[in-house]
Motif scaffolding. Sequence first.
Motif, PDB file in Angstrom:
ATOM      1  N   LYS A 125       3.305  14.525 -31.003  1.00 39.28           N
ATOM      2  CA  LYS A 125       3.887  13.726 -31.092  1.00 39.28           C
ATOM      3  C   LYS A 125       5.258  14.063 -31.797  1.00 39.28           C
ATOM      4  CE  LYS A 125       1.776   9.860 -31.771  1.00 39.28           C
ATOM      5  NZ  LYS A 125       1.962   8.357 -31.810  1.00 39.28           N
ATOM      6  N   SER A 126       4.500  14.673 -33.214  1.00 41.51           N
ATOM      7  CA  SER A 126       5.303  15.251 -34.083  1.00 41.51           C
ATOM      8  C   SER A 126       6.696  16.079 -33.294  1.00 41.51           C
ATOM      9  CB  SER A 126       4.932  15.608 -35.334  1.00 41.51           C
ATOM     10  OG  SER A 126       4.261  16.166 -35.144  1.00 41.51           O
ATOM     11  N   LYS A 127       6.516  16.328 -32.432  1.00 34.04           N
ATOM     12  CA  LYS A 127       7.292  17.369 -31.672  1.00 34.04           C
ATOM     13  C   LYS A 127       7.544  17.715 -30.266  1.00 34.04           C
ATOM     14  CE  LYS A 127       5.635  21.935 -32.973  1.00 34.04           C
ATOM     15  NZ  LYS A 127       4.902  23.105 -32.320  1.00 34.04           N
ATOM     16  N   GLU A 128       7.209  16.035 -30.212  1.00 32.75           N
ATOM     17  CA  GLU A 128       7.821  16.016 -28.758  1.00 32.75           C
ATOM     18  C   GLU A 128       9.435  16.859 -28.308  1.00 32.75           C
ATOM     19  OE1 GLU A 128       7.718  11.794 -28.360  1.00 32.75           O
ATOM     20  OE2 GLU A 128       9.566  11.036 -29.507  1.00 32.75           O
ATOM     21  N   GLN A 129      10.212  16.071 -29.173  1.00 36.93           N
ATOM     22  CA  GLN A 129      11.392  16.739 -28.947  1.00 36.93           C
ATOM     23  C   GLN A 129      11.205  18.869 -28.914  1.00 36.93           C
ATOM     24  OE1 GLN A 129      13.752  15.112 -28.534  1.00 36.93           O
ATOM     25  NE2 GLN A 129      13.067  12.561 -29.722  1.00 36.93           N
ATOM     26  N   ASP A 130      10.861  19.116 -29.259  1.00 34.22           N
ATOM     27  CA  ASP A 130      10.663  20.364 -28.036  1.00 34.22           C
ATOM     28  C   ASP A 130      10.555  20.219 -26.835  1.00 34.22           C
ATOM     29  OD1 ASP A 130      11.702  20.984 -30.607  1.00 34.22           O
ATOM     30  OD2 ASP A 130       9.654  20.939 -31.482  1.00 34.22           O
ATOM     31  N   ILE A 131       9.706  19.267 -26.544  1.00 30.18           N
ATOM     32  CA  ILE A 131       8.943  19.857 -24.968  1.00 30.18           C
ATOM     33  C   ILE A 131      10.188  20.178 -24.339  1.00 30.18           C
ATOM     34  CG2 ILE A 131       8.028  17.932 -23.451  1.00 30.18           C
ATOM     35  CD1 ILE A 131       7.101  16.380 -25.499  1.00 30.18           C
ATOM     36  N   LYS A 132      11.387  20.140 -24.394  1.00 33.94           N
ATOM     37  CA  LYS A 132      12.375  20.524 -23.421  1.00 33.94           C
ATOM     38  C   LYS A 132      12.279  21.966 -23.584  1.00 33.94           C
ATOM     39  CE  LYS A 132      16.346  18.143 -22.897  1.00 33.94           C
ATOM     40  NZ  LYS A 132      17.924  18.080 -23.241  1.00 33.94           N
ATOM     41  N   VAL A 133      11.985  22.812 -25.093  1.00 32.55           N
ATOM     42  CA  VAL A 133      11.919  23.863 -25.074  1.00 32.55           C
ATOM     43  C   VAL A 133      10.583  24.453 -24.722  1.00 32.55           C
ATOM     44  CG1 VAL A 133      11.649  25.779 -27.338  1.00 32.55           C
ATOM     45  CG2 VAL A 133      12.777  24.192 -27.412  1.00 32.55           C
ATOM     46  N   VAL A 134       9.742  23.808 -24.553  1.00 43.00           N
ATOM     47  CA  VAL A 134       8.249  24.471 -23.750  1.00 43.00           C
ATOM     48  C   VAL A 134       8.284  24.044 -22.824  1.00 43.00           C
ATOM     49  CG1 VAL A 134       5.654  23.749 -23.473  1.00 43.00           C
ATOM     50  CG2 VAL A 134       7.203  23.506 -25.447  1.00 43.00           C
ATOM     51  N   LEU A 135       8.794  23.290 -21.834  1.00 42.95           N
ATOM     52  CA  LEU A 135       8.788  23.634 -20.735  1.00 42.95           C
ATOM     53  C   LEU A 135       9.998  25.131 -19.854  1.00 42.95           C
ATOM     54  CD1 LEU A 135       9.153  22.117 -17.747  1.00 42.95           C
ATOM     55  CD2 LEU A 135      11.295  20.715 -18.639  1.00 42.95           C
ATOM     56  N   LYS A 136      11.226  25.010 -20.564  1.00 41.60           N
ATOM     57  CA  LYS A 136      12.050  26.246 -20.614  1.00 41.60           C
ATOM     58  C   LYS A 136      10.807  27.074 -20.206  1.00 41.60           C
ATOM     59  CE  LYS A 136      15.545  28.853 -21.522  1.00 41.60           C
ATOM     60  NZ  LYS A 136      17.335  28.742 -22.784  1.00 41.60           N
ATOM     61  N   LYS A 137       9.619  27.537 -21.404  1.00 41.04           N
ATOM     62  CA  LYS A 137       9.253  29.024 -21.497  1.00 41.04           C
ATOM     63  C   LYS A 137       7.909  28.652 -20.016  1.00 41.04           C
ATOM     64  CE  LYS A 137       9.537  29.259 -26.737  1.00 41.04           C
ATOM     65  NZ  LYS A 137       8.161  28.844 -27.570  1.00 41.04           N
ATOM     66  N   VAL A 138       7.525  27.276 -19.807  1.00 40.46           N
ATOM     67  CA  VAL A 138       6.900  27.850 -18.820  1.00 40.46           C
ATOM     68  C   VAL A 138       7.351  27.984 -17.952  1.00 40.46           C
ATOM     69  CG1 VAL A 138       5.480  25.848 -17.152  1.00 40.46           C
ATOM     70  CG2 VAL A 138       5.106  25.648 -19.829  1.00 40.46           C
ATOM     71  N   LYS A 139       8.340  27.288 -17.273  1.00 39.46           N
ATOM     72  CA  LYS A 139       9.022  27.865 -16.039  1.00 39.46           C
ATOM     73  C   LYS A 139       9.319  29.926 -15.964  1.00 39.46           C
ATOM     74  CE  LYS A 139      12.360  24.792 -15.927  1.00 39.46           C
ATOM     75  NZ  LYS A 139      13.894  23.743 -15.732  1.00 39.46           N
ATOM     76  N   GLU A 140      10.102  29.794 -17.224  1.00 40.21           N
ATOM     77  CA  GLU A 140      10.215  30.927 -17.298  1.00 40.21           C
ATOM     78  C   GLU A 140       8.866  32.067 -17.012  1.00 40.21           C
ATOM     79  OE1 GLU A 140      11.930  31.881 -21.245  1.00 40.21           O
ATOM     80  OE2 GLU A 140      13.514  31.081 -20.988  1.00 40.21           O
ATOM     81  N   LYS A 141       7.886  31.868 -17.374  1.00 36.39           N
ATOM     82  CA  LYS A 141       6.939  32.397 -17.401  1.00 36.39           C
ATOM     83  C   LYS A 141       6.204  31.761 -16.072  1.00 36.39           C
ATOM     84  CE  LYS A 141       2.336  34.007 -20.074  1.00 36.39           C
ATOM     85  NZ  LYS A 141       1.559  33.588 -21.078  1.00 36.39           N
ATOM     86  N   TYR A 142       6.202  30.641 -15.355  1.00 36.83           N
ATOM     87  CA  TYR A 142       4.835  30.294 -14.497  1.00 36.83           C
ATOM     88  C   TYR A 142       5.856  30.115 -13.492  1.00 36.83           C
ATOM     89  CZ  TYR A 142       1.333  30.622 -17.723  1.00 36.83           C
ATOM     90  OH  TYR A 142       0.722  31.063 -18.871  1.00 36.83           O
ATOM     91  N   GLY A 143       7.328  29.893 -13.387  1.00 37.46           N
ATOM     92  CA  GLY A 143       8.359  30.003 -12.273  1.00 37.46           C
ATOM     93  C   GLY A 143       8.928  28.317 -12.109  1.00 37.46           C
ATOM     94  N   GLU A 144      10.188  28.286 -11.704  1.00 34.68           N
ATOM     95  CA  GLU A 144      10.279  26.526 -11.621  1.00 34.68           C
ATOM     96  C   GLU A 144       9.963  25.900 -10.865  1.00 34.68           C
ATOM     97  OE1 GLU A 144      13.264  26.632 -12.555  1.00 34.68           O
ATOM     98  OE2 GLU A 144      13.978  28.303 -13.470  1.00 34.68           O
ATOM     99  N   GLN A 145       8.842  26.112 -10.008  1.00 37.97           N
ATOM    100  CA  GLN A 145       8.229  24.745  -9.252  1.00 37.97           C
ATOM    101  C   GLN A 145       7.696  24.013 -10.544  1.00 37.97           C
ATOM    102  OE1 GLN A 145       7.140  27.987  -9.258  1.00 37.97           O
ATOM    103  NE2 GLN A 145       4.734  28.596  -9.039  1.00 37.97           N
ATOM    104  N   TYR A 146       7.589  24.467 -11.465  1.00 38.41           N
ATOM    105  CA  TYR A 146       6.697  23.314 -12.834  1.00 38.41           C
ATOM    106  C   TYR A 146       7.105  22.776 -13.515  1.00 38.41           C
ATOM    107  CZ  TYR A 146       2.262  26.259 -11.739  1.00 38.41           C
ATOM    108  OH  TYR A 146       1.553  26.679 -10.924  1.00 38.41           O
ATOM    109  N   GLY A 147       8.690  22.948 -12.884  1.00 38.83           N
ATOM    110  CA  GLY A 147       9.840  21.982 -13.953  1.00 38.83           C
ATOM    111  C   GLY A 147      10.432  21.049 -12.724  1.00 38.83           C
TER     112      GLY A 147
END
Length: 359
Positions: free
Chosen positions: A337-359
């Motif tokens: 929870k302490s890093k929840e502001q970074d979820i947007k960054v995580v989402l960007k990495k997920v889309k870059e690695k696994y594809g836009e369909q995950y975001g």
Amino acid sequence: MNKNYYAILMAGGVGSRFWPVSTTEFPKQFHDMLGTGETLIQRTFSRLTKIIPKENIFILTNQRYNDLVLEQLPEVQQNQVVTEPAMRNTAPCILYASLKIQKDNPDAVMVVAPSDHWIEDETAFIANLEQSFIACSKSDILMTLGIQPTFPNTGYGYIHYDKESKVARKKVIQFTEKPDYDTAKQFLSTGNYLWNAGIFIWSAKSIITAFSRFQKEMTALFEKGIQVYNTKEEGDFINSNYPLAENISIDYAILEKAENVYVFPATFDWNDLGTWGSLYDKLDKTEANNAVVNANVLAVNASNNMIRTSSDKIVVVDGLEDYIIVDKEDVLLIYPKSKEQDIKVVLKKVKEKYGEQYG
């Protein structure tokens, strides 16, 4: 019910900090985030119908969400869904909707409200809105509802107001975007700062006059379409001209420039539901202070967690504290929870690695 009362419901955001539940294709306003049986937009629409005729509530959203709006709000007609062909922030869409409303009713007063916020005391909300409507129907003023701060939150904007005012509405001195912690503490100590809830009230005449003064090019662009607004030709005009509008918020375009801006200190509890942590704050908790939506949880040495899954899924958690645990089809998020502001960054990495369909 007063036929001069209107609402512009803002429903075009993505809510990426609520990933993986909220995605570009299916944003958070269309989800039952609180586990109440109603989506956020359904709850907001229902709240507004207590003071505004249903047919006077316009939903501002992206074209891709048009069908979602009509599906979740079956009482709404297609003409009430105002779609943006391009993302241009809040100023252009508010001007566009205001011109449509003024053409329909020159005496209109309106509230502009987000579709995805949490308000518990709806009776107090309606009372505050009624007071604001009355004030704006009598005077050439631009109003916003301000929330009494309860702690030095650095994620909200603040409204500095004139505390010498003896009436309910207060003259706004300055808007401040998200301050740092020390500045926020200083704001609270002075006693005349409120959180900016992003809820605005004004007459159609007053807001269009303000646009005419401070956003001349944008006003000229949208006024070219007055003859076709609320007709079958409106769509073609907007598709051609809307993308030409400047990308700018209502705060920067109008509110920080106008001299007739007032704030009404609200008497209701409010939360912008901007993050998993803010949702956690508003949900009921178990004895171990876990907030649970939909899931059946067996928690061992696990506390202060935000847990959300599909309906009735069994979740066993052992040894986790202060985590966000969200299970959605092909994505599982287990994140501090302490890093929840970074979820947007995580989402960007997920889309870059696994594809836009995950975001």
